[in-house]
Design an enzyme around this catalytic site. Structure first.
Site, PDB file in Angstrom:
ATOM      1  CB  SER A 134      -0.890   0.018   1.243  1.00  0.00           C
ATOM      2  OG  SER A 134      -0.127   0.449   2.353  1.00  0.00           O
ATOM      3  CE  LYS A 135      -3.062   6.515  -0.014  1.00  0.00           C
ATOM      4  NZ  LYS A 135      -3.954   7.277  -0.781  1.00  0.00           N
ATOM      5  NE  ARG A 136       0.032   0.834   6.146  1.00  0.00           N
ATOM      6  CZ  ARG A 136       0.632  -0.257   6.587  1.00  0.00           C
ATOM      7  NH1 ARG A 136       1.671  -0.179   7.395  1.00  0.00           N
ATOM      8  NH2 ARG A 136       0.197  -1.449   6.221  1.00  0.00           N
ATOM      9  CG  HIS A 137       4.292  -1.006   2.421  1.00  0.00           C
ATOM     10  ND1 HIS A 137       3.017  -1.445   2.153  1.00  0.00           N
ATOM     11  CD2 HIS A 137       4.580  -1.383   3.684  1.00  0.00           C
ATOM     12  CE1 HIS A 137       2.555  -2.078   3.221  1.00  0.00           C
ATOM     13  NE2 HIS A 137       3.472  -2.055   4.153  1.00  0.00           N
ATOM     14  CB  ALA A 138       6.494   1.669  -2.330  1.00  0.00           C
TER      15      ALA A 138
END
Ligand code: GLU
Length: 477
Positions: A247-251
């Site tokens: 998800s956008k938490r990671h990349a």
């Protein structure tokens, strides 16, 4: 028979990089087999879907170079391709399943089911609540709010053969009477997807393995409607570096973000195709090559971990290699990034001539635009540190002399200019490096650039001489 494939995005945001991967596998198979690739918009969740999101997804596909034969904007024989416009079709088939005894109206209220769930939890905190089938054999049909449930068989099993994961058997005892249609009349995913895949004549359903658990329910619906199920191929997941759902938490996970960073679209496709597909040890592929090489024999079931650094390396490889990114493509794709820097009108010949020197170093189109900037700005922007360090009064004066020495050089190419400059330096008794660095600042405004004489050759004689002659004006006061 030519295969018919589809990608079915739910338009509640942007095109996720994982969605693009799934679409790519569908597209590659369709293109390699002369089949058809359909885009179907799964927008039955009205609260989460938006037309802006549909537009963003279509734009992202266009940017990637993934075209669709049927779907939004292009239409096709199975229109409409928006599920929100197909409600009558779902209603008709639902009625058919109710009449044939494969589905039933369930009047249990949410409150009632919540109460039952709570009771179960109090008795056994770990137990999974299963709808007890209260309305399964109800014969009256009061005019009250209701959902429609599938009457799942209690015995036997539901089997399908997955092209990637092999035979999958699910005991029907594990299947509850799942909901097909919500109280507000909207079909749920399994119902709508099954009906559409059948009516749109889809021969192979390719999607992420996160949908593998939905497939037995879909197979049950096919059977209930007397239809033959298509083939299925579930793809491994693209996970975060730590193995979580990406998800956008990671990349950065939106395709748009890579566009904005200046990645070449073919590099994005190259990086994502490796999540589930390989061809020996080869890492870098052009798009035409992918279409030629893609086959199900080389699709594997291991999940992959998303690595932004590796992704950037793939982008760099694509930009560097003229066989992967041709000069005209490079020129076209770098233009918007030059425009972002305020450079809106570029001499096309100058741009084409400048790119080869820059593509060796630039990792993205955005970097390339920064490296190309000095070619298109008169005078070029000057880095104060480079000027401070390299342009003394004496060095600047020498630039004026160098300009005169080089004036009229024929041909005005890197080798001839270099030979002439070296001879001149020797005659003057100065080291070439003491001339080259100040000349670099005068010509490019920077302390690092493509090879100096190549820069001059690309800039051409008048621009090069003007810039050298302006060196004294640049000397720090
Ligand atoms: N709309 C579903 C999704 O976005 C499609 C799943 C499928 O391909 O069947 O996950």
């Amino acid at each position: 028979m030519k295969p018919r494939l589809r990608f079915a995005p739910s338009p509640s945001g942007y095109l996720h990089i994982g969605g693009a991967r799934t679409a790519l596998f569908n597209w590659l198979w369709a293109r390699s087999q002369g089949g058809v690739f359909v885009l179907r918009v799964e927008d039955t969740d009205q609260e989460r879907s938006s037309l802006d999101s549909v537009r963003a997804i279509l734009d992202a596909f266009r940017w990637l170079g993934i075209d669709w034969d049927e779907g939004p904007e292009v239409g096709g024989p199975h229109a409409p391709y928006f599920q929100s416009e197909r409600k009558a079709i779902y209603r008709e088939h639902t009625e058919r399943m109710i009449s044939s005894g494969h589905a039933y109206r369930c009047y249990c209220t949410k409150e009632e089911l919540d109460r039952q769930r709570e009771e179960l939890k109090a008795r056994n905190p770990k137990a999974q609540f299963v709808y007890p089938g209260t309305c399964r054999n109800r014969t009256d049909q009061p005019d009250l709010p209701h959902v429609v449930r599938f009457k799942s068989p209690r015995e036997g099993s539901t089997d399908f053969n997955d092209k990637v994961f092999g035979p999958i058997t699910t005991p029907n005892s594990a299947q509850q009477d799942f909901v097909l249609v919500r109280t507000d009349g909207y079909p749920l995913y399994n119902l709508a997807a099954t009906i559409d895949d059948h009516l749109m004549d889809i021969s192979l359903v390719v999607r992420g393995r996160d949908h593998i658990g939905n497939t037995p329910q879909q197979v049950l619906i096919y059977r209930a409607l007397g239809w033959e199920a298509p083939e299925f191929a579930h793809l491994p997941m693209m996970l975060s570096p730590k193995g979580e759902k990406l998800s956008k938490r990671h990349a950065a996970v939106s395709v748009d973000e890579y566009k904005e960073r200046g990645y070449p679209p073919a590099a994005v496709l190259n990086y994502i195709v490796r999540f589930g597909w390989s061809s020996g040890d080869q890492e870098i592929f052009g798009l035409d090559e992918l279409v030629k090489l893609f086959s199900w024999d080389h699709v594997n079931k291991s999940d992959g971990k998303f690595d932004e650094k590796k992704f950037a390396d793939v982008a760099f490889e694509h930009l560097k290699r003229p066989e992967l990114t041709s000069l005209p493509t490079y020129a076209k794709n770098v233009q918007p990034f030059l425009a972002q820097r305020g450079i809106t009108s570029t001499d096309p010949d100058l741009l084409l001539a400048a790119i080869p020197g820059v593509r060796e170093r630039a990792r993205t189109y955005r970097d390339a635009a920064s490296d190309l900037d000095f070619y298109f700005r008169e005078p070029p922007e000057v880095d104060p540190k480079a000027r401070e360090k390299l342009l003394s009064k004496e060095a600047a004066a020498r630039m004026v002399e160098l300009a005169s020495a080089l004036e009229g050089t024929k041909p005005w190419d890197a080798a001839t200019l270099e030979a002439k400059a070296r001879t001149w330096c020797e005659a003057q008794g100065v080291a070439i490096k003491d001339v080259a660095q100040p000349a670099r600042v005068a010509l490019t405004g920077r302390s690092a650039s493509p090879p100096l004489f190549e820069v001059m050759a690309v800039l051409g004689e008048p621009r090069s001489l003007d810039r050298l002659r302006r060196a004294p004006a640049l000397v720090p006061g």
